[in-house]
Design an enzyme around this catalytic site. Structure first.
Site, PDB file in Angstrom:
ATOM      1  N   GLY A  20      19.497  25.696  51.259  1.00  0.00           N
ATOM      2  CA  GLY A  20      20.727  25.506  50.488  1.00  0.00           C
ATOM      3  C   GLY A  20      21.757  26.567  50.822  1.00  0.00           C
ATOM      4  N   GLY A  22      25.193  28.889  49.265  1.00  0.00           N
ATOM      5  CA  GLY A  22      25.874  29.343  48.052  1.00  0.00           C
ATOM      6  C   GLY A  22      27.202  29.942  48.487  1.00  0.00           C
ATOM      7  N   ASN A  23      27.898  30.612  47.545  1.00  0.00           N
ATOM      8  CA  ASN A  23      29.190  31.167  47.959  1.00  0.00           C
ATOM      9  C   ASN A  23      29.006  32.525  48.632  1.00  0.00           C
ATOM     10  OD1 ASN A  23      28.479  32.662  45.795  1.00  0.00           O
ATOM     11  ND2 ASN A  23      30.077  31.856  44.427  1.00  0.00           N
ATOM     12  N   PHE A  24      27.788  32.882  48.965  1.00  0.00           N
ATOM     13  CA  PHE A  24      27.460  34.153  49.630  1.00  0.00           C
ATOM     14  C   PHE A  24      27.057  33.896  51.074  1.00  0.00           C
ATOM     15  CE2 PHE A  24      24.048  31.981  47.866  1.00  0.00           C
ATOM     16  CZ  PHE A  24      23.142  31.915  48.892  1.00  0.00           C
ATOM     17  N   SER A  26      23.597  31.505  53.047  1.00  0.00           N
ATOM     18  CA  SER A  26      22.645  30.393  52.938  1.00  0.00           C
ATOM     19  C   SER A  26      21.219  30.908  52.770  1.00  0.00           C
ATOM     20  CB  SER A  26      22.719  29.570  54.225  1.00  0.00           C
ATOM     21  OG  SER A  26      22.377  30.440  55.310  1.00  0.00           O
ATOM     22  N   VAL A  27      20.344  30.032  52.313  1.00  0.00           N
ATOM     23  CA  VAL A  27      18.922  30.349  52.191  1.00  0.00           C
ATOM     24  C   VAL A  27      18.150  29.391  53.089  1.00  0.00           C
ATOM     25  CG1 VAL A  27      16.916  30.461  50.661  1.00  0.00           C
ATOM     26  CG2 VAL A  27      19.125  31.254  49.836  1.00  0.00           C
ATOM     27  N   LYS A  46      17.338  34.664  52.676  1.00  0.00           N
ATOM     28  CA  LYS A  46      18.740  34.575  52.269  1.00  0.00           C
ATOM     29  C   LYS A  46      19.573  35.376  53.255  1.00  0.00           C
ATOM     30  CE  LYS A  46      21.448  34.578  48.027  1.00  0.00           C
ATOM     31  NZ  LYS A  46      21.332  34.666  46.544  1.00  0.00           N
ATOM     32  N   ASP A 140      24.691  34.171  35.937  1.00  0.00           N
ATOM     33  CA  ASP A 140      24.745  32.851  36.577  1.00  0.00           C
ATOM     34  C   ASP A 140      23.513  32.030  36.216  1.00  0.00           C
ATOM     35  OD1 ASP A 140      25.425  31.643  39.996  1.00  0.00           O
ATOM     36  OD2 ASP A 140      25.800  30.807  37.999  1.00  0.00           O
TER      37      ASP A 140
HETATM   38  C1  LIG Z   1      20.889  28.842  47.947  1.00  0.00           C
HETATM   39  C2  LIG Z   1      19.499  28.379  47.594  1.00  0.00           C
HETATM   40  N1  LIG Z   1      19.558  26.953  47.388  1.00  0.00           N
HETATM   41  C3  LIG Z   1      18.383  26.206  47.353  1.00  0.00           C
HETATM   42  N2  LIG Z   1      17.147  26.784  47.378  1.00  0.00           N
HETATM   43  C4  LIG Z   1      16.038  25.945  47.354  1.00  0.00           C
HETATM   44  C5  LIG Z   1      14.690  26.518  47.385  1.00  0.00           C
HETATM   45  C6  LIG Z   1      13.543  25.769  47.471  1.00  0.00           C
HETATM   46  N3  LIG Z   1      12.475  26.590  47.458  1.00  0.00           N
HETATM   47  C7  LIG Z   1      12.905  27.862  47.365  1.00  0.00           C
HETATM   48  N4  LIG Z   1      12.178  28.995  47.318  1.00  0.00           N
HETATM   49  C8  LIG Z   1      12.828  30.165  47.199  1.00  0.00           C
HETATM   50  C9  LIG Z   1      14.206  30.212  47.145  1.00  0.00           C
HETATM   51 CL1  LIG Z   1      14.986  31.775  46.981  1.00  0.00          CL
HETATM   52  C10 LIG Z   1      14.993  29.074  47.215  1.00  0.00           C
HETATM   53  C11 LIG Z   1      14.314  27.863  47.315  1.00  0.00           C
HETATM   54  N5  LIG Z   1      16.125  24.608  47.261  1.00  0.00           N
HETATM   55  C12 LIG Z   1      17.354  24.023  47.232  1.00  0.00           C
HETATM   56  C13 LIG Z   1      18.498  24.814  47.265  1.00  0.00           C
HETATM   57  F1  LIG Z   1      19.714  24.250  47.251  1.00  0.00           F
HETATM   58  C14 LIG Z   1      19.025  29.120  46.343  1.00  0.00           C
HETATM   59  O1  LIG Z   1      18.585  30.256  46.437  1.00  0.00           O
HETATM   60  N6  LIG Z   1      19.217  28.470  45.179  1.00  0.00           N
HETATM   61  C15 LIG Z   1      18.946  29.152  43.926  1.00  0.00           C
HETATM   62  C16 LIG Z   1      17.494  28.898  43.522  1.00  0.00           C
HETATM   63  F2  LIG Z   1      16.675  29.547  44.341  1.00  0.00           F
HETATM   64  F3  LIG Z   1      17.305  29.316  42.269  1.00  0.00           F
HETATM   65  F4  LIG Z   1      17.248  27.552  43.612  1.00  0.00           F
END
Ligand SMILES: C[C@H](Nc1nc(-c2c[nH]c3ncc(Cl)cc23)ncc1F)C(=O)NCC(F)(F)F
Length: 308
Positions: A20, A22-24, A26-27, A46, A140
């Protein structure tokens, strides 16, 4: 580096997929595979894309924050990975395969009953209670930032906006509010950029609403871009806003209707006692809002009644 401050070598981090944005930045889902035989562990990495919103300094603060948090209800920090010398760094966290609460509830609605929703809510309360003992405000708290570890465990994640309340004050005041999730914001956060444990409690009330709406998007508030001040809100519980709001700014409009004691209506088939909890979290005066420890107790009491 200390033992828990593990150092991940970039050459062993195998990219698998994008989780995913975010505004920072990507992960990404990666496998840390130093042996090169695919037996390494899966991790969530991240990566920072410095832009106007977030800088390397903010990112370092987020890494520092997560590295000191040790709680069953908070996503685990694994370490950092430096690349390009020490110019760029990535935050390595545990990977939770069930993803965020939003997707999980939409896809597993049949599997998740009231008791399960209440269990998730009490776990989020306990994670927030722990965070507050360290004088952190999350800023948040929203279903999109809650991860599902298993069918009976959720964890708070995304500490990108988390701040420490100064020792001599009861709240944190933000100077340059960037893109704000205003539909999760307490009135004092909207109008005075003032954040405290009680503003996190307000956001928790919205998370409760998301939980009991099974994150059904058309009954959910949306994130709006503060800059544009013009949004089209599809017909939703924020119906007074389901029109194009222009000019003075959507956030002042929202702050005004909250002042008139308008609140989100109960989600379909939401137990009345749970809606009562939401209303407590949405007290206009932050002094009247409950603390997370009393919320956890009230939720556990409702869980008992649900059992009978
Ligand atoms: C930008 C990132 N977005 C996403 N992350 C994950 C994810 C699956 N499994 C994961 N395991 C550890 C982490 Cl840190 C993320 C995921 N799935 C869909 C997403 F759109 C994110 O950190 N979102 C905040 C939060 F983690 F709370 F969902």
């Amino acid at each position: 580096a200390q033992p828990d401050q593990a150092l991940f070598e970039e050459r062993h981090l195998r990219y698998i997929s994008l989780l995913g944005k975010g505004n920072f930045g990507s992960v990404e889902l990666c496998r840390y595979d130093p042996l090169g035989d695919n037996t390494g562990e899966l991790v969530a990495v991240k990566k920072l894309q410095p832009n106007k919103q977030s800088t390397l300094d903010d990112f370092k603060k987020e890494v520092k924050t997560l590295s000191v948090l040790h709680c069953d209800y908070i996503v685990k920090y694994r370490g950092v990975c430096y690349s390009m010398g020490r110019l760029s760094m990535s935050l390595v966290m545990e990977y939770l395969p069930h993803g965020s609460l939003i997707g999980y509830l939409e896809n597993n609605r049949h599997k998740v009953n009231t008791r399960r929703l209440l269990l998730f809510a009490s776990q989020i309360c306990k994670g927030m209670e722990y965070l507050q003992t360290l004088r952190y405000v999350h800023r948040d708290l929203a279903a999109r930032n809650i991860l599902v570890a298993s069918e009976s465990l959720v964890k708070i994640a995304d500490f990108g906006l988390t701040k420490i309340i100064p020792f001599d004050k009861e709240y944190y005041r933000v100077t340059q509010p960037g893109e704000s999730p205003i539909f999760w914001y307490a009135p004092e956060s909207i109008s005075e950029s003032r954040f405290s444990p009680k503003s996190d409690v307000w956001s928790f009330g919205v998370v409760l609403h998301e939980l009991f709406s099974y994150c059904n998007m058309n009954s959910n508030p949306k994130r709006v871009r503060r800059q544009c001040n013009t949004i089209v809100v599809p017909p939703s519980p924020f119906s007074p806003l389901s029109l194009i709001v222009q000019g003075p700014s959507i956030s002042m409009h929202l702050a005004n209707i909250l002042k008139t004691n308008w609140r989100l209506p109960p989600p379909p088939s939401c137990p009345l006692k749970v809606y009562g909890l939401m209303k407590e979290c949405w007290a206009y005066d932050f002094e009247e809002r409950p603390c997370f420890s009393s919320l956890a107790n009230e939720i556990e009491t409702i869980m008992q009644d649900e059992r009978e």
